[in-house]
Design an enzyme around this catalytic site. Structure first.
Site, PDB file in Angstrom:
ATOM      1  N   SER A  80      41.629  35.419  50.136  1.00 34.02           N
ATOM      2  CA  SER A  80      41.595  34.254  50.640  1.00 34.02           C
ATOM      3  C   SER A  80      39.834  33.518  49.593  1.00 34.02           C
ATOM      4  O   SER A  80      39.920  32.960  50.312  1.00 34.02           O
ATOM      5  CB  SER A  80      40.835  34.431  51.904  1.00 34.02           C
ATOM      6  OG  SER A  80      42.803  35.302  52.625  1.00 34.02           O
ATOM      7  N   ALA A  81      39.665  34.450  49.604  1.00 34.33           N
ATOM      8  CA  ALA A  81      38.230  33.903  49.067  1.00 34.33           C
ATOM      9  C   ALA A  81      39.483  32.704  47.449  1.00 34.33           C
ATOM     10  O   ALA A  81      38.462  32.156  46.949  1.00 34.33           O
ATOM     11  CB  ALA A  81      37.621  34.806  47.434  1.00 34.33           C
TER      12      ALA A  81
END
Length: 399
Positions: A80-81
């Site tokens: 999710s970065a």
């Protein structure tokens, strides 16, 4: 003793110490960390094995031996970065006058207006206020990456709450919402846009859709145990109802949001890594991820800053705060970026960025001029506030 490679400039030696301690005390297998200050690289470290399953007897693999050392150019899936990198696209399109953040999404994507979504604004997608964290019918891994099934499912999906009135982390659906919006506005996939407008000009080893000729660059992810840690911030602090409780309830928004692709995709599969999924499938080196964030707030090696002052303000102005319907705890979001909070500690109140479930973290802090990125192949439990990432953040000079 772990063999840490790379360099640190004077004043940043504590980062090397913390990075070494991650291997000796916090269960690290392979990782890299990079820091820029005022557009100049001051930390660039890597160590361990390229593959999170390093040392296991796995037999021959196309990706290489499990004990292959992490190299200077090793890249990794950042989960999710990726969301923070993907958020650059709509914000830069807005900066260029091509996208109105206050326009209904249906202005650009007419089919999206169905099922009571005609008043969902572009800014609602970026701030997790669209009410669309779940799908009534989860997608298969093949459907998730085909570029058609996800947008079609969301166009037909009714919101879980009145859009704009509350927020809840769109863990997986962020992929298809953002990808389709960018495609409708630009005629290009979000992966192509990032490659052509951001990665190539800045000379970044960063991809949303890893090309076939770069597949060998990426190490394998693997789940690892999280060593016991002192009580701290992040999603490990137990609220009245914990994230673990919510995961255990198959009807909860938490379980359904993270289960929007069922069964879970193989993140080590070439097909997944080649898919432009802006919620979860970005691949980068720590060096390039930090360099990208550095370029948001100032020039880097002669390249002009990406964000105009007004866009930088938009990126880190609070849009959502308080109890998160998906993550259960309190969260804070700007437009596409997580903001500093107890649930997702960054460096300082003005920092903005995004963690990746299991470890990764990247952010910029305009006041100190620091840009930070940490990537790992050992996926520990937790969504934010990974103890390895936090130890590195805490080792940075005080803003």
């Amino acid at each position: 003793m772990v063999d840490v490679q790379g360099t640190v400039e004077d004043g940043f030696e504590p980062v090397r110490d913390a990075f070494t301690a991650n291997f000796t005390r916090r269960g690290e297998r392979g990782a890299a960390v990079a820091v820029y200050r005022h557009g100049r690289k001051v930390v660039d470290l890597w160590a361990g094995t390229k593959h999170g399953d390093g040392g296991d007897d796995l037999g021959p693999r196309d990706a290489g031996r499990p004990d292959t050392p992490w190299q200077a150019d090793t890249a990794q899936v950042i989960r999710s970065a990726t969301k923070g990198i993907a958020a650059l696209v709509p914000l830069l399109l807005h900066q260029r006058g091509l996208l109105d953040l206050d326009a209904p999404v249906g202005t650009y994507w007419p089919e999206f207006k169905a099922a009571g979504k005609d008043r969902v604004l572009v800014r609602h997608l970026l701030s997790h206020r669209a009410g669309l964290p779940v799908l009534d019918t989860p997608l298969t891994p093949a459907q998730a990456i085909d570029g058609v099934s996800g947008p079609a499912a969301l166009a037909a999906q009714a919101p879980a709450w009145t859009p704009g009135t509350d927020h809840g982390y769109h863990a997986q659906t962020y992929s298809w919402l953002l990808a389709e919006l960018v495609l409708r506005v630009t005629g290009r996939t979000i992966g192509d846009w990032i490659a052509e407008e951001i990665a190539t000009p800045l000379d970044l080893d960063l991809w949303l859709g890893l090309p076939q000729d770069q597949q060998s660059r990426a190490g394998r992810l693997s789940a690892v145990e999280t060593p016991p840690q002192p009580a701290s911030g992040g999603l490990r602090v137990r609220p009245k109802r914990s994230v673990a409780d919510a995961y255990g309830d198959p009807e909860s928004l938490t379980s359904r949001a993270f289960g929007a692709i069922t069964p879970p995709p193989d993140e080590n599969a070439p097909a997944y890594r080649a898919a432009p999924l802006p919620a979860s499938a970005g691949i980068a080196t720590a060096r390039s991820l930090a360099r990208c964030y550095a370029a948001l707030t100032g020039p880097v090696d002669g390249h002009p800053r990406l964000f105009a002052p007004a866009t930088l303000t938009l990126a880190r102005t609070e849009e959502s705060a308080g109890p998160d319907r998906t993550l259960v705890v309190n969260t804070r979001f700007g437009l596409g970026f997580m903001l500093h909070s107890a649930a997702s500690p960054l460096l300082a109140p003005g920092s903005f960025g995004h963690p990746g479930r299991g470890g990764a973290l990247a952010f910029a802090d305009p006041e100190s001029g620091l840009a930070f990125a940490y990537i790992t192949n050992g996926m520990q439990r937790g969504i934010t506030a990974d103890p390895r990432a936090q130890s590195l953040v805490k080792s940075l000079p005080t803003p």
